[in-house]
Write a protein that holds these residues in place. Structure first.
Motif, PDB file in Angstrom:
ATOM      1  N   GLY A  13       0.793  -1.226   0.000  1.00  0.00           N
ATOM      2  CA  GLY A  13       0.000   0.000   0.000  1.00  0.00           C
ATOM      3  C   GLY A  13       0.823   1.271   0.000  1.00  0.00           C
ATOM      4  N   GLY A  14       0.214   2.318  -0.550  1.00  0.00           N
ATOM      5  CA  GLY A  14       0.880   3.616  -0.631  1.00  0.00           C
ATOM      6  C   GLY A  14       1.426   3.920  -2.015  1.00  0.00           C
TER       7      GLY A  14
ATOM      8  N   ASN B 117      -8.804   2.336   6.312  1.00  0.00           N
ATOM      9  CA  ASN B 117      -7.548   2.602   5.620  1.00  0.00           C
ATOM     10  C   ASN B 117      -7.387   4.104   5.423  1.00  0.00           C
ATOM     11  OD1 ASN B 117      -9.507   2.611   3.213  1.00  0.00           O
ATOM     12  ND2 ASN B 117      -7.600   3.244   2.251  1.00  0.00           N
ATOM     13  N   CYS B 118      -6.145   4.509   5.211  1.00  0.00           N
ATOM     14  CA  CYS B 118      -5.796   5.884   4.852  1.00  0.00           C
ATOM     15  C   CYS B 118      -6.149   6.894   5.949  1.00  0.00           C
ATOM     16  CB  CYS B 118      -6.467   6.269   3.537  1.00  0.00           C
ATOM     17  SG  CYS B 118      -5.562   7.520   2.597  1.00  0.00           S
ATOM     18  N   GLU B 119      -5.820   8.130   5.707  1.00  0.00           N
ATOM     19  CA  GLU B 119      -6.156   9.325   6.511  1.00  0.00           C
ATOM     20  C   GLU B 119      -5.469   9.433   7.866  1.00  0.00           C
ATOM     21  OE1 GLU B 119      -7.341  11.942   5.416  1.00  0.00           O
ATOM     22  OE2 GLU B 119      -8.469  11.412   3.645  1.00  0.00           O
ATOM     23  N   GLN B 120      -5.351   8.333   8.643  1.00  0.00           N
ATOM     24  CA  GLN B 120      -4.700   8.456   9.954  1.00  0.00           C
ATOM     25  C   GLN B 120      -3.466   7.554  10.054  1.00  0.00           C
ATOM     26  OE1 GLN B 120      -8.205   7.427  10.137  1.00  0.00           O
ATOM     27  NE2 GLN B 120      -8.795   9.591  10.063  1.00  0.00           N
ATOM     28  N   GLU B 121      -2.567   7.962  10.923  1.00  0.00           N
ATOM     29  CA  GLU B 121      -1.417   7.147  11.277  1.00  0.00           C
ATOM     30  C   GLU B 121      -1.895   5.995  12.168  1.00  0.00           C
ATOM     31  OE1 GLU B 121      -2.404  10.035  12.419  1.00  0.00           O
ATOM     32  OE2 GLU B 121      -1.147  10.825  14.032  1.00  0.00           O
TER      33      GLU B 121
ATOM     34  N   ALA C 215      -2.294   5.278   7.118  1.00  0.00           N
ATOM     35  CA  ALA C 215      -1.388   6.169   6.397  1.00  0.00           C
ATOM     36  C   ALA C 215      -0.148   6.403   7.255  1.00  0.00           C
ATOM     37  CB  ALA C 215      -2.080   7.494   6.109  1.00  0.00           C
ATOM     38  N   ALA C 216       0.898   6.937   6.616  1.00  0.00           N
ATOM     39  CA  ALA C 216       2.147   7.183   7.355  1.00  0.00           C
ATOM     40  C   ALA C 216       2.368   8.679   7.550  1.00  0.00           C
ATOM     41  CB  ALA C 216       3.323   6.543   6.632  1.00  0.00           C
ATOM     42  N   PHE C 217       1.285   9.397   7.830  1.00  0.00           N
ATOM     43  CA  PHE C 217       1.400  10.834   8.072  1.00  0.00           C
ATOM     44  C   PHE C 217       0.783  11.194   9.413  1.00  0.00           C
ATOM     45  CE2 PHE C 217       1.193  10.557   3.326  1.00  0.00           C
ATOM     46  CZ  PHE C 217       2.534  10.836   3.133  1.00  0.00           C
ATOM     47  N   ARG C 218       1.457  12.076  10.131  1.00  0.00           N
ATOM     48  CA  ARG C 218       0.997  12.457  11.456  1.00  0.00           C
ATOM     49  C   ARG C 218      -0.132  13.467  11.365  1.00  0.00           C
ATOM     50  NH1 ARG C 218       3.053  10.505  15.141  1.00  0.00           N
ATOM     51  NH2 ARG C 218       5.140  10.519  14.247  1.00  0.00           N
TER      52      ARG C 218
ATOM     53  N   CYS D 130      -0.897   2.522   3.701  1.00  0.00           N
ATOM     54  CA  CYS D 130      -1.575   3.354   2.709  1.00  0.00           C
ATOM     55  C   CYS D 130      -0.648   4.532   2.421  1.00  0.00           C
ATOM     56  CB  CYS D 130      -2.953   3.769   3.210  1.00  0.00           C
ATOM     57  SG  CYS D 130      -4.118   4.171   1.870  1.00  0.00           S
ATOM     58  N   CYS D 131      -1.207   5.676   2.102  1.00  0.00           N
ATOM     59  CA  CYS D 131      -0.402   6.810   1.664  1.00  0.00           C
ATOM     60  C   CYS D 131       0.757   7.090   2.611  1.00  0.00           C
ATOM     61  CB  CYS D 131      -1.288   8.034   1.546  1.00  0.00           C
ATOM     62  SG  CYS D 131      -2.678   7.776   0.433  1.00  0.00           S
ATOM     63  N   GLY D 132       1.933   7.277   2.044  1.00  0.00           N
ATOM     64  CA  GLY D 132       3.114   7.566   2.845  1.00  0.00           C
ATOM     65  C   GLY D 132       3.986   6.348   3.063  1.00  0.00           C
ATOM     66  N   CYS D 133       3.424   5.170   2.799  1.00  0.00           N
ATOM     67  CA  CYS D 133       4.202   3.942   2.979  1.00  0.00           C
ATOM     68  C   CYS D 133       4.939   3.582   1.689  1.00  0.00           C
ATOM     69  CB  CYS D 133       3.286   2.780   3.359  1.00  0.00           C
ATOM     70  SG  CYS D 133       2.591   2.948   5.013  1.00  0.00           S
ATOM     71  N   ASN D 134       6.061   2.945   1.862  1.00  0.00           N
ATOM     72  CA  ASN D 134       6.751   2.311   0.740  1.00  0.00           C
ATOM     73  C   ASN D 134       7.278   0.979   1.262  1.00  0.00           C
ATOM     74  OD1 ASN D 134       9.051   2.895   2.236  1.00  0.00           O
ATOM     75  ND2 ASN D 134       9.545   4.718   1.049  1.00  0.00           N
TER      76      ASN D 134
END
Ligand SMILES: [Zn+2]
Length: 329
Positions: free
Chosen positions: A19-20, A220-224, A248-251, A297-301
């Motif tokens: 994901g991401g 999924n997504c939106e929160q860490e 997600a991987a964003f604070r 999700c977003c922010g992950c690799n």
């Protein structure tokens, strides 16, 4: 070896996904965020974050799949997020809707070989944000078409993800159930973590998605990870199926607990990046939290995939370690 996600979860307890893709490929220069043309993150956007990379730069997508596989992902999600005909039309790729869905599944399948399952991703149309419930009929046609493309391209199961409105999710679930494929269904909670955009609590969403045929439900997504946990725990209290979690991987903040509403989205996301260690910790408690399917999700690799694999291995040290997937046939 199981060739079915449900059997694999039954056998292992927790299955590791990926994901991401879109945000990572945007950072690598292959996906258009739309930020130079419009205010992204309103939910009313047009061309941003669509997956034409599957036909424009297939090698870039293939490379990221390979990285996730190496990291330990047992499921590769075909990059078919925002690949309904209407969304792709707004991005200028409507006539290539089938080609983009096909190419994305084919690339994921080639990389997965007998090492991973392939999931088709289906996400919100954005019509509900713009038109409200009157969009229901149009949305249904769009989901039915995309799911038909994904099934004929040969996905093993479907992940319905990043839905803000439960009403729209239930329409997608109706179309997905007709396919007969296993279904993972995850809502994204925005702008609050206590209710969906159309005002349904996580517990209500979980029950409704299960009743509509979802084999796993979650968020999924939106929160860490840490902030998503409260949503998952509320779902778990009522769920009769395993949970799926792809944070997600964003604070985020207490005031704005969804990264796509923060001013850092999309051009300053690096400044709110969450460390991969938080995903290790999250994975470590996945079993205890009732999570059967874990991804990012977003922010992950791939480094986050590796971090989760490590957390799962630690968490199951006294039990069964994750085994590689092998598809029969
Ligand atoms: Zn995301």
């Amino acid at each position: 070896m199981p060739d079915n996600i449900i059997d694999l979860i039954g056998k292992q307890g927790v299955v590791l996904g990926d994901g991401g893709y879109l945000v990572e490929l945007e950072r690598r220069g292959y996906v258009d965020s739309g930020s130079d043309r419009e205010r992204v993150g309103t939910g009313r956007g047009s061309g941003q974050f669509t997956p034409e990379v599957a036909i424009e730069h297939p090698d870039a997508l293939r490379c990221l799949h390979e990285e996730f596989l190496r990291a330990g992902s047992q499921v590769l999600q075909a990059l078919t997020f925002f690949a309904t005909r209407e969304k792709l039309t707004r991005a200028g790729y409507g006539s290539q809707t089938e080609a983009i869905n096909n190419a994305a599944v084919k690339i994921a399948r080639e990389v997965a070989a007998d090492q991973a399952l392939v999931a088709g991703s289906v996400s919100r149309t954005q019509l509900f944000e713009r038109e409200g419930s009157t969009a229901a009929g149009h949305a249904r046609d769009l989901f039915a078409e995309q799911i038909r493309f994904l099934q004929s391209a040969g996905v093993d199961f479907l992940i319905l993800e990043t839905f803000f409105h439960l009403e729209e999710m239930l329409i997608a679930l109706e179309c997905a159930a007709e396919s007969g494929l296993p279904i993972v269904a995850t809502m994204s909670f925005r702008p609050r973590t206590t209710e969906s955009t159309d005002g349904r609590s996580p517990a209500y969403c979980a029950r409704a998605m299960i009743a509509a045929g979802a084999n796993l439900v979650g968020a999924n997504c939106e929160q860490e990870p840490a902030r998503m946990l409260s949503i998952l725990q509320e779902m778990r209290a009522v769920a009769t199926v395993p949970l799926a979690a792809q944070p997600a991987a964003f604070r985020t903040t207490n005031e704005t607990p969804c990264f796509t509403r923060l001013p850092e989205f999309p051009d300053a996301l690096e400044t709110i990046q969450v460390a991969r260690q938080e995903f290790t910790d999250f994975a470590n408690r996945a079993t205890a939290e009732g999570i059967g399917y874990l991804g990012g999700c977003c922010g992950c690799n791939a480094s986050y995939g590796q971090a989760m694999a490590r957390g799962l291995a630690d968490g199951s040290r006294s039990g069964t370690l994750a085994v590689p997937v092998s598809r029969s046939g």
